[in-house]
Design a protein around this motif. Structure first.
Motif, PDB file in Angstrom:
ATOM      1  N   ALA A 220       3.904 -25.572  13.684  1.00  7.20           N
ATOM      2  CA  ALA A 220       4.445 -26.337  12.552  1.00  7.20           C
ATOM      3  C   ALA A 220       4.625 -25.448  11.330  1.00  7.20           C
ATOM      4  O   ALA A 220       5.598 -25.592  10.575  1.00  7.20           O
ATOM      5  CB  ALA A 220       3.517 -27.508  12.224  1.00  7.20           C
ATOM      6  N   PHE A 221       3.708 -24.521  11.132  1.00  9.01           N
ATOM      7  CA  PHE A 221       3.816 -23.584  10.013  1.00  9.01           C
ATOM      8  C   PHE A 221       4.986 -22.630  10.221  1.00  9.01           C
ATOM      9  O   PHE A 221       5.780 -22.384   9.307  1.00  9.01           O
ATOM     10  CB  PHE A 221       2.510 -22.801   9.870  1.00  9.01           C
ATOM     11  CG  PHE A 221       2.612 -21.576   9.006  1.00  9.01           C
ATOM     12  CD1 PHE A 221       2.807 -21.687   7.641  1.00  9.01           C
ATOM     13  CD2 PHE A 221       2.517 -20.306   9.561  1.00  9.01           C
ATOM     14  CE1 PHE A 221       2.904 -20.556   6.841  1.00  9.01           C
ATOM     15  CE2 PHE A 221       2.611 -19.176   8.777  1.00  9.01           C
ATOM     16  CZ  PHE A 221       2.809 -19.300   7.409  1.00  9.01           C
TER      17      PHE A 221
ATOM     18  N   GLU B   4       7.630 -23.107  11.902  1.00 12.11           N
ATOM     19  CA  GLU B   4       8.880 -23.848  11.751  1.00 12.11           C
ATOM     20  C   GLU B   4       9.208 -24.079  10.281  1.00 12.11           C
ATOM     21  O   GLU B   4      10.375 -24.103   9.891  1.00 12.11           O
ATOM     22  CB  GLU B   4       8.774 -25.194  12.471  1.00 12.11           C
ATOM     23  CG  GLU B   4       8.743 -25.084  13.987  1.00 12.11           C
ATOM     24  CD  GLU B   4       8.429 -26.417  14.650  1.00 12.11           C
ATOM     25  OE1 GLU B   4       8.416 -27.450  13.936  1.00 12.11           O
ATOM     26  OE2 GLU B   4       8.186 -26.424  15.870  1.00 12.11           O
ATOM     27  N   ALA B   5       8.166 -24.222   9.455  1.00 10.28           N
ATOM     28  CA  ALA B   5       8.372 -24.545   8.040  1.00 10.28           C
ATOM     29  C   ALA B   5       8.662 -23.320   7.192  1.00 10.28           C
ATOM     30  O   ALA B   5       9.492 -23.370   6.276  1.00 10.28           O
ATOM     31  CB  ALA B   5       7.142 -25.264   7.490  1.00 10.28           C
ATOM     32  N   SER B   6       7.971 -22.209   7.462  1.00  7.91           N
ATOM     33  CA  SER B   6       8.026 -21.047   6.581  1.00  7.91           C
ATOM     34  C   SER B   6       9.057 -20.027   7.045  1.00  7.91           C
ATOM     35  O   SER B   6       8.888 -19.411   8.099  1.00  7.91           O
ATOM     36  CB  SER B   6       6.651 -20.374   6.509  1.00  7.91           C
ATOM     37  OG  SER B   6       6.731 -19.172   5.763  1.00  7.91           O
ATOM     38  N   PRO B   7      10.100 -19.797   6.259  1.00 14.27           N
ATOM     39  CA  PRO B   7      11.093 -18.785   6.642  1.00 14.27           C
ATOM     40  C   PRO B   7      10.493 -17.388   6.782  1.00 14.27           C
ATOM     41  O   PRO B   7      10.940 -16.597   7.608  1.00 14.27           O
ATOM     42  CB  PRO B   7      12.106 -18.834   5.488  1.00 14.27           C
ATOM     43  CG  PRO B   7      11.938 -20.186   4.876  1.00 14.27           C
ATOM     44  CD  PRO B   7      10.481 -20.508   5.030  1.00 14.27           C
ATOM     45  N   SER B   8       9.466 -17.087   5.978  1.00 16.07           N
ATOM     46  CA  SER B   8       8.872 -15.748   5.999  1.00 16.07           C
ATOM     47  C   SER B   8       7.611 -15.673   6.850  1.00 16.07           C
ATOM     48  O   SER B   8       7.073 -14.584   7.051  1.00 16.07           O
ATOM     49  CB  SER B   8       8.532 -15.311   4.572  1.00 16.07           C
ATOM     50  OG  SER B   8       7.530 -16.151   4.023  1.00 16.07           O
ATOM     51  N   ALA B   9       7.129 -16.821   7.319  1.00 15.91           N
ATOM     52  CA  ALA B   9       5.884 -16.890   8.101  1.00 15.91           C
ATOM     53  C   ALA B   9       4.701 -16.320   7.326  1.00 15.91           C
ATOM     54  O   ALA B   9       3.818 -15.672   7.888  1.00 15.91           O
ATOM     55  CB  ALA B   9       6.036 -16.188   9.445  1.00 15.91           C
ATOM     56  N   THR B  10       4.702 -16.536   6.000  1.00 14.14           N
ATOM     57  CA  THR B  10       3.611 -16.077   5.150  1.00 14.14           C
ATOM     58  C   THR B  10       3.057 -17.247   4.350  1.00 14.14           C
ATOM     59  O   THR B  10       3.740 -18.249   4.129  1.00 14.14           O
ATOM     60  CB  THR B  10       4.080 -14.988   4.166  1.00 14.14           C
ATOM     61  OG1 THR B  10       5.138 -15.513   3.347  1.00 14.14           O
ATOM     62  CG2 THR B  10       4.569 -13.755   4.904  1.00 14.14           C
ATOM     63  N   VAL B  11       1.807 -17.097   3.919  1.00 18.62           N
ATOM     64  CA  VAL B  11       1.198 -18.099   3.044  1.00 18.62           C
ATOM     65  C   VAL B  11       1.208 -17.583   1.606  1.00 18.62           C
ATOM     66  O   VAL B  11       1.213 -16.370   1.387  1.00 18.62           O
ATOM     67  CB  VAL B  11      -0.258 -18.405   3.482  1.00 18.62           C
ATOM     68  CG1 VAL B  11      -0.282 -19.128   4.798  1.00 18.62           C
ATOM     69  CG2 VAL B  11      -1.110 -17.148   3.532  1.00 18.62           C
ATOM     70  N   PRO B  12       1.249 -18.535   0.653  1.00 23.84           N
ATOM     71  CA  PRO B  12       1.296 -19.978   0.840  1.00 23.84           C
ATOM     72  C   PRO B  12       2.701 -20.450   1.196  1.00 23.84           C
ATOM     73  O   PRO B  12       3.682 -19.771   0.900  1.00 23.84           O
ATOM     74  CB  PRO B  12       0.888 -20.509  -0.534  1.00 23.84           C
ATOM     75  CG  PRO B  12       1.449 -19.494  -1.489  1.00 23.84           C
ATOM     76  CD  PRO B  12       1.247 -18.171  -0.788  1.00 23.84           C
ATOM     77  N   CYS B  13       2.748 -21.606   1.812  1.00 24.26           N
ATOM     78  CA  CYS B  13       4.024 -22.262   2.087  1.00 24.26           C
ATOM     79  C   CYS B  13       3.864 -23.728   1.736  1.00 24.26           C
ATOM     80  O   CYS B  13       2.968 -24.391   2.260  1.00 24.26           O
ATOM     81  CB  CYS B  13       4.410 -22.088   3.553  1.00 24.26           C
ATOM     82  SG  CYS B  13       5.902 -23.001   4.025  1.00 24.26           S
ATOM     83  N   LEU B  14       4.716 -24.209   0.854  1.00 24.18           N
ATOM     84  CA  LEU B  14       4.655 -25.599   0.415  1.00 24.18           C
ATOM     85  C   LEU B  14       5.857 -26.354   0.966  1.00 24.18           C
ATOM     86  O   LEU B  14       7.000 -25.934   0.764  1.00 24.18           O
ATOM     87  CB  LEU B  14       4.649 -25.685  -1.111  1.00 24.18           C
ATOM     88  CG  LEU B  14       4.517 -27.109  -1.656  1.00 24.18           C
ATOM     89  CD1 LEU B  14       3.044 -27.427  -1.922  1.00 24.18           C
ATOM     90  CD2 LEU B  14       5.324 -27.304  -2.926  1.00 24.18           C
TER      91      LEU B  14
ATOM     92  N   VAL C  69     -10.139 -25.015   9.898  1.00 16.48           N
ATOM     93  CA  VAL C  69      -8.782 -24.611  10.257  1.00 16.48           C
ATOM     94  C   VAL C  69      -8.023 -25.834  10.751  1.00 16.48           C
ATOM     95  O   VAL C  69      -8.532 -26.621  11.558  1.00 16.48           O
ATOM     96  CB  VAL C  69      -8.816 -23.514  11.339  1.00 16.48           C
ATOM     97  CG1 VAL C  69      -7.404 -23.191  11.823  1.00 16.48           C
ATOM     98  CG2 VAL C  69      -9.496 -22.265  10.792  1.00 16.48           C
ATOM     99  N   TRP C  70      -6.807 -25.984  10.244  1.00 17.19           N
ATOM    100  CA  TRP C  70      -5.999 -27.153  10.584  1.00 17.19           C
ATOM    101  C   TRP C  70      -5.444 -27.050  12.001  1.00 17.19           C
ATOM    102  O   TRP C  70      -5.082 -25.960  12.474  1.00 17.19           O
ATOM    103  CB  TRP C  70      -4.832 -27.276   9.597  1.00 17.19           C
ATOM    104  CG  TRP C  70      -3.880 -28.384   9.938  1.00 17.19           C
ATOM    105  CD1 TRP C  70      -4.032 -29.715   9.679  1.00 17.19           C
ATOM    106  CD2 TRP C  70      -2.628 -28.255  10.625  1.00 17.19           C
ATOM    107  NE1 TRP C  70      -2.959 -30.424  10.152  1.00 17.19           N
ATOM    108  CE2 TRP C  70      -2.080 -29.554  10.740  1.00 17.19           C
ATOM    109  CE3 TRP C  70      -1.924 -27.174  11.157  1.00 17.19           C
ATOM    110  CZ2 TRP C  70      -0.854 -29.796  11.357  1.00 17.19           C
ATOM    111  CZ3 TRP C  70      -0.707 -27.406  11.776  1.00 17.19           C
ATOM    112  CH2 TRP C  70      -0.187 -28.702  11.871  1.00 17.19           C
ATOM    113  N   ALA C  71      -5.372 -28.207  12.659  1.00  4.32           N
ATOM    114  CA  ALA C  71      -4.724 -28.305  13.967  1.00  4.32           C
ATOM    115  C   ALA C  71      -3.854 -29.550  13.974  1.00  4.32           C
ATOM    116  O   ALA C  71      -4.150 -30.544  13.288  1.00  4.32           O
ATOM    117  CB  ALA C  71      -5.762 -28.380  15.083  1.00  4.32           C
TER     118      ALA C  71
END
Length: 207
Positions: A41-42, A44-54, A196-198
């Motif tokens: 899910a992360f 898919e959401a983050s174009p850069s695959a880095t945190v943070p992602c809102l 850790v989120w799942a």
């Protein structure tokens, strides 16, 4: 829709995003992830695959400064956005030359072509340049601004490479600035450990 913040507890970029969100008291769903095992899910959401992602109803923000201004643009009870243009220049200096020197010092084994003593000196020189600016405790006076919260997580990370050496070499006002941050309730709050989120977990609301 409650915005979702993908975060990693120790990442300085994620720390500063959480600091701004906590100051603004804008509630998000916090999803703590492991960078070595990024959930689908992360990714898919983050174009850069880095945190943070809102992830919000308005779209996706995956730059930490954008997350900070998103939160503070909704609510800024501390007046963190009230800083001169020089504050933005200072943030750029820390996101650029300081972070580069930090990484080359902290991860010297990955960069055999670089001299960690030289890069350490570069970072210390940048910090020493703030000494006269910190006479009132913060970068732009007696109260913190966006610039303080955006830069201090990186100063913390750099200091922790060798804290005893840092403490022996750092200038007095820079030392006091960092120690005020390290001992603050705000840092303790955003550094609380979360599971850790799942996928399928109940939402964890923050702050």
């Amino acid at each position: 829709m409650t915005a979702i913040l993908y975060s990693f507890r120790r990442c300085p970029y994620a720390i500063r995003a959480r600091l701004a969100i906590a100051s603004a008291d804008v509630q998000v769903e916090l999803r703590e992830i492991l960078l070595r095992d990024k959930p689908a899910a992360f990714l898919e959401a983050s174009p850069s695959a880095t945190v943070p992602c809102l992830v919000s109803i308005s779209g996706v923000l995956d730059e930490s400064l954008d997350v900070m201004t998103w939160a503070l643009g909704q609510s800024d009870p501390e007046g963190l956005l009230q800083m001169p243009e020089a504050g933005h220049d200072l943030i750029e200096r820390f996101d650029g030359p300081f972070k580069r020197a930090l990484d080359l010092t902290k991860y010297a084994v990955r960069h055999p072509e670089s001299d960690p003593e030289a890069t350490r000196a570069e970072a210390m020189e940048i910090l020493a340049g703030l000494e006269d600016q910190l006479t009132e405790g913060w970068l732009f006076g007696a109260h913190p601004t966006l610039a303080d919260l955006a830069t201090l997580p990186f100063v913390r990370q750099f200091a922790n490479i060798d804290k005893s050496r840092f403490d022996s070499e750092v200038t007095p006002h820079v030392s006091a600035w960092l120690e005020t941050f390290l001992s603050s309730d705000r840092l303790a709050f955003v550094m609380k450990k979360n599971p850790v989120w799942a996928e399928g977990d109940a939402p964890l609301l923050f702050p």
